[in-house]
Design a protein around this motif. Structure first.
Motif, PDB file in Angstrom:
ATOM      1  N   MET A   1      -7.851 -11.763   5.524  1.00  0.00           N
ATOM      2  CA  MET A   1      -6.363 -11.582   6.210  1.00  0.00           C
ATOM      3  C   MET A   1      -6.149 -10.379   6.513  1.00  0.00           C
ATOM      4  N   CYS A   2      -5.936  -9.555   5.738  1.00  0.00           N
ATOM      5  CA  CYS A   2      -5.592  -8.002   6.145  1.00  0.00           C
ATOM      6  C   CYS A   2      -6.610  -7.028   5.946  1.00  0.00           C
ATOM      7  N   GLY A   3      -7.788  -7.317   5.425  1.00  0.00           N
ATOM      8  CA  GLY A   3      -8.847  -6.728   4.792  1.00  0.00           C
ATOM      9  C   GLY A   3      -8.475  -5.184   4.191  1.00  0.00           C
ATOM     10  N   ASP A   4      -8.710  -4.112   4.611  1.00  0.00           N
ATOM     11  CA  ASP A   4      -8.386  -2.792   4.076  1.00  0.00           C
ATOM     12  C   ASP A   4      -6.780  -2.641   4.200  1.00  0.00           C
TER      13      ASP A   4
ATOM     14  N   PRO B   1      -9.610  -6.293  10.260  1.00  0.00           N
ATOM     15  CA  PRO B   1     -10.664  -5.454  10.177  1.00  0.00           C
ATOM     16  C   PRO B   1     -12.003  -5.991   9.745  1.00  0.00           C
ATOM     17  N   TYR B   2     -11.993  -7.134   9.078  1.00  0.00           N
ATOM     18  CA  TYR B   2     -13.237  -7.821   8.753  1.00  0.00           C
ATOM     19  C   TYR B   2     -13.509  -8.983   9.570  1.00  0.00           C
ATOM     20  N   ASP B   3     -12.823  -9.489  10.681  1.00  0.00           N
ATOM     21  CA  ASP B   3     -12.927 -10.423  11.211  1.00  0.00           C
ATOM     22  C   ASP B   3     -12.318 -10.391  12.571  1.00  0.00           C
ATOM     23  N   PHE B   4     -12.888  -9.899  13.737  1.00  0.00           N
ATOM     24  CA  PHE B   4     -12.283  -9.585  14.934  1.00  0.00           C
ATOM     25  C   PHE B   4     -13.159 -10.314  16.119  1.00  0.00           C
ATOM     26  N   ASN B   5     -12.503 -11.216  16.566  1.00  0.00           N
ATOM     27  CA  ASN B   5     -13.356 -12.079  17.584  1.00  0.00           C
ATOM     28  C   ASN B   5     -12.361 -12.349  18.601  1.00  0.00           C
ATOM     29  N   LEU B   6     -12.253 -12.032  19.671  1.00  0.00           N
ATOM     30  CA  LEU B   6     -11.160 -12.158  20.729  1.00  0.00           C
ATOM     31  C   LEU B   6     -11.223 -13.722  20.836  1.00  0.00           C
ATOM     32  N   ALA B   7     -12.603 -14.227  21.332  1.00  0.00           N
ATOM     33  CA  ALA B   7     -12.605 -15.419  21.685  1.00  0.00           C
ATOM     34  C   ALA B   7     -11.990 -16.565  20.878  1.00  0.00           C
TER      35      ALA B   7
ATOM     36  N   SER C   1       3.550 -25.240  19.309  1.00  0.00           N
ATOM     37  CA  SER C   1       4.343 -23.796  18.710  1.00  0.00           C
ATOM     38  C   SER C   1       5.297 -23.381  19.697  1.00  0.00           C
ATOM     39  N   ASP C   2       6.378 -22.710  19.301  1.00  0.00           N
ATOM     40  CA  ASP C   2       7.235 -22.406  20.349  1.00  0.00           C
ATOM     41  C   ASP C   2       6.984 -20.968  20.617  1.00  0.00           C
ATOM     42  N   THR C   3       6.468 -20.291  19.680  1.00  0.00           N
ATOM     43  CA  THR C   3       5.979 -18.730  19.913  1.00  0.00           C
ATOM     44  C   THR C   3       4.750 -18.590  19.392  1.00  0.00           C
ATOM     45  N   VAL C   4       4.298 -17.180  19.593  1.00  0.00           N
ATOM     46  CA  VAL C   4       3.023 -16.882  18.933  1.00  0.00           C
ATOM     47  C   VAL C   4       3.211 -15.350  18.319  1.00  0.00           C
ATOM     48  N   MET C   5       2.756 -14.715  17.356  1.00  0.00           N
ATOM     49  CA  MET C   5       2.790 -13.410  17.106  1.00  0.00           C
ATOM     50  C   MET C   5       1.182 -12.850  16.892  1.00  0.00           C
ATOM     51  N   ASP C   6       1.050 -11.864  17.685  1.00  0.00           N
ATOM     52  CA  ASP C   6      -0.238 -11.321  17.571  1.00  0.00           C
ATOM     53  C   ASP C   6      -0.173 -10.088  16.522  1.00  0.00           C
ATOM     54  N   LEU C   7      -0.879 -10.394  15.143  1.00  0.00           N
ATOM     55  CA  LEU C   7      -0.518  -9.483  14.073  1.00  0.00           C
ATOM     56  C   LEU C   7      -2.031  -8.662  14.051  1.00  0.00           C
ATOM     57  N   SER C   8      -2.719  -8.383  15.141  1.00  0.00           N
ATOM     58  CA  SER C   8      -4.136  -7.917  15.013  1.00  0.00           C
ATOM     59  C   SER C   8      -4.045  -6.531  14.449  1.00  0.00           C
ATOM     60  N   VAL C   9      -5.211  -6.156  13.757  1.00  0.00           N
ATOM     61  CA  VAL C   9      -5.394  -4.808  13.014  1.00  0.00           C
ATOM     62  C   VAL C   9      -6.615  -4.573  12.997  1.00  0.00           C
ATOM     63  N   GLY C  10      -7.411  -5.514  13.558  1.00  0.00           N
ATOM     64  CA  GLY C  10      -8.833  -5.069  13.715  1.00  0.00           C
ATOM     65  C   GLY C  10      -9.386  -5.108  15.007  1.00  0.00           C
ATOM     66  N   GLY C  11     -10.638  -4.572  15.384  1.00  0.00           N
ATOM     67  CA  GLY C  11     -11.147  -4.451  16.597  1.00  0.00           C
ATOM     68  C   GLY C  11     -10.172  -3.455  17.948  1.00  0.00           C
ATOM     69  N   ASP C  12     -10.493  -3.814  19.114  1.00  0.00           N
ATOM     70  CA  ASP C  12      -9.347  -3.092  20.064  1.00  0.00           C
ATOM     71  C   ASP C  12      -8.437  -3.855  20.130  1.00  0.00           C
ATOM     72  N   ILE C  13      -7.194  -3.220  19.320  1.00  0.00           N
ATOM     73  CA  ILE C  13      -5.825  -3.865  19.318  1.00  0.00           C
ATOM     74  C   ILE C  13      -5.284  -4.053  20.473  1.00  0.00           C
TER      75      ILE C  13
ATOM     76  N   SER D   1      -7.714 -15.963   3.297  1.00  0.00           N
ATOM     77  CA  SER D   1      -8.626 -15.590   4.296  1.00  0.00           C
ATOM     78  C   SER D   1      -7.676 -15.725   5.765  1.00  0.00           C
ATOM     79  N   LEU D   2      -8.270 -14.974   6.470  1.00  0.00           N
ATOM     80  CA  LEU D   2      -7.686 -15.018   8.056  1.00  0.00           C
ATOM     81  C   LEU D   2      -7.848 -16.645   8.383  1.00  0.00           C
ATOM     82  N   PRO D   3      -6.882 -17.228   8.975  1.00  0.00           N
ATOM     83  CA  PRO D   3      -6.984 -18.570   9.279  1.00  0.00           C
ATOM     84  C   PRO D   3      -8.099 -18.934  10.292  1.00  0.00           C
TER      85      PRO D   3
END
Lengths: 419, 419
Positions: A408-411, B70-76, B90-102, B332-334
């Motif tokens: 989920m958050c990794g590091d 950081p351990y799971d970044f797959n844009l697709a 869902s009425d809205t979505v939040m992008d909580l990305s911290v891995g890959g090209d943010i 884990s990441l969902p």
């Protein structure tokens, strides 16, 4: 002697001792509550099983329904359902079989079960009549009593009896969007209508109680008119039946028979607490056994969630015993996997409400889980979680490797930060 | 002008009209509620999107969190999660990305999204610092404001800002079982502790508001100290932060910025209503955006259910906006499937509460479902149910063939009985 008869004499039975010890409650409190009718102990005299208590000041209990249907009868699968319900912590199981060899199914399931066992004998009574080439309306009270006697002899610990569905209430149900959605209620409705007679379970209630008393089987007064959609909730039909259930509760108590009362159904979220308060008032504090309540009509495939939402509010308001719903509700007979999901959803509710009622086992387990989380100790987490297999699966399929955090958050894991 | 500025002038904006029409509420009511702060409209000025309203007398809204780790970044995969969240309502979505090209992830997701879009810019600010080979404590307010500016320019409609986590509250959190479980809160805690400084989001709050005002981005005041276990709920640390959030709410309002406030977390079932009442009181009626609350700590694998149970009680007590939880929470990441389950669980809650608040769309849909059930019209049922695919799957795998009932009761189907 039944537990109620022990309580009238002020005598603490072995079953009361077991329940008191298991719940961390004083023996005298159990005795007094059985006497006032607010606690029941599930244990048929001829059933070799650890008794459980349900009701006032006891932990919330949950039930899993299993059993065959006319289009799906596979005994091995039902045994598997029983085993998975027990594994994930169901306190009781009910066999609702109407397909295949009903006697054989019940006898084998009850032999396999390590937890109290319930049935709805009216199902078999009607199924037998149809199998004999007759019609619904041909069922006689003597046929029913014979079925009930068999269930009693087999060791069934509690039975649903829809004796509160009277002709007056049946008439009132016709104004509804969904007149009758209870399987037993609808069969009885057809019988009453075709014979132009009062419900034979009501008419011959004393004969039924005589059998139950002999085995100290708990009567679970069924709500044949439970609302089947949000718009029908808390209506005239439902309340008419509830008033009759209040009368039947006292009649059973007076005979020395222990009583639970069943409740709705589909109920809007703002009517749930009133329903529980009303039921407890009308039925003089008898333990309340609820199905759901479902807080919306549109959640098929996820009714275990819609039911858990309602059950939590109901349990806080005083419901004592939660019948699970599975994701298959309204769609099909549940699979083994559905049974697991249904049991866990109900366990979440019972645990959440036990926590706020100060139940020491629930509090202790919860504390240990938080400690495990703070230490990122996954083995300890898997030990205390409700479904260790499912939690492990998530971790395994996330391919986290040697990392101690999760994906989920990794590091960026909050537990690892230093401040 | 921001929506708040329109409201100060008594001018009904196009966005207010859209919201009023969509909700079946008078335009003037929307205007007045935006002015008093009890309603917000999500829509960045540069984002071409249908605005949605959240708050007093509006339907309950739900949010789905997506984004890489950081351990799971797959844009697709994240795009797929966005699509499934939208599909199931869902009425809205939040992008909580911290891995890959943010930056790239956000730009693509926001382009794909048909619903309002939120972020937590502090995540990227810290991720960028670490990527640059520096440490958590090296982050400067200027770095943060640059990230925030990028999000604003990309069209982000609402952002979580953990400005209420002060040093005093940080100290109080150390007495807890689980000091900080919020990702942003824990990162800020480490920054504050290592620099021996006050939270820069608090110190430079006005600079943050200046950017938000320019784009009319709704500030979602984050609860960095949301309780991470039942035992920590409603404690000193949580309430200290809440009081600061109340102060920050007014400061944002005074600047013309719209405000939501985020809330707990893990909360025992008997403290949920008090938490909502307290938050609404301290934050002067600002819309409340909740995560859960989770009513037990031991439901990992099923936290969407534990969260739905808490969310229903919270929404009835006044919570306006529900952040989903998925079965993967704490594990884990969902996955895409987890997103679907999380959205549906939240939709059950929002629908159940909309029903009791008289929402006409919810009532209508529910009625149609009951009619379909009464007619055993499966196609109509699949049309009105929350997840048609799942419901259909159940029916198909039950191999019911030509039978019109389901395999639960078969020929004993209550709907088929005649009385």
């Amino acid at each position: 002697m039944t537990q109620r008869e022990y309580s009238f004499r002020g005598e603490i039975s072995q079953e009361m001792k077991t329940v008191a010890e298991n719940e961390g409650v004083k023996e005298n409190e159990i005795l007094n509550n059985i006497k006032e009718g607010t606690v029941v102990i599930l244990k048929n005299k001829v059933h070799n099983i650890k008794p459980i208590g349900i009701g006032k000041n006891l932990s919330i209990k949950i039930n899993a329904n299993i059993g065959t249907s006319p289009y799906d009868f596979n005994l091995a699968k039902e045994i598997e359902k029983l085993k998975i319900a027990e594994k994930y912590g169901s306190d009781t199981v009910m066999d609702l079989s109407v397909g295949g060899d009903i006697d054989k199914t019940r006898k084998i399931l009850i032999k396999e079960a390590k937890i109290p066992f319930g049935t709805v004998p009216i199902y078999q009574a009607f199924a037998d009549i149809l199998k004999a080439g007759k019609n619904i309306e041909d069922l006689k009270i003597t046929d029913f009593l014979k079925v009930l006697q068999k269930h009693a002899e087999d060791g069934v610990d509690f039975v649903t009896i829809h004796a509160g569905l009277t002709r007056k209430a049946l008439e009132a149900s016709k104004k509804r969007k969904m007149p009758i959605v209870s399987r037993g209620g609808a069969l009885l409705g057809e019988w009453m209508s075709k014979n132009n007679c009062e419900n034979f379970l009501y008419e011959y209630y004393d004969d039924i109680l005589d059998i139950l008393k002999e085995y100290d089987i708990v009567i679970s007064l069924g709500d044949g008119l439970r609302p089947g959609c949000i718009d029908d909730a808390t209506d005239e039909a439902q309340l008419m039946e509830l008033f009759v259930l209040g009368e039947l509760t006292e009649r059973a108590w007076d005979k020395g028979v222990q009583v639970m009362v069943e409740g709705p159904g589909h109920v809007p979220y703002n009517q749930i607490e009133s329903n529980i308060i009303l039921q407890k008032r009308i039925c003089k504090g008898a333990p309340f056994y609820i199905l759901g309540p479902l807080v919306t009509d549109i959640a098929a495939g996820y009714d275990h969630i819609a039911g858990a939402i309602g059950a939590a509010l109901a349990a806080r308001a005083g419901a004592d015993f939660l019948c699970y719903l599975t994701p298959a509700e309204h769609l099909s007979l549940p699979s083994v996997e559905d049974v697991r999901e249904g049991v866990i959803a109900s366990k979440i509710v019972s645990h959440a409400i036990d926590l706020i009622r100060g139940n020491f086992k629930a509090i202790e387990r919860n504390k240990k889980m938080s400690e495990a989380r703070r230490n990122l100790d996954w083995d300890a987490m898997f030990k205390h979680v409700l479904d260790p297999e499912k939690a492990r699966e998530y971790r395994e399929k996330s391919k986290i490797g040697e990392h101690i955090e999760c994906t989920m958050c990794g590091d960026f894991c909050s537990v690892k930060r230093k401040f």
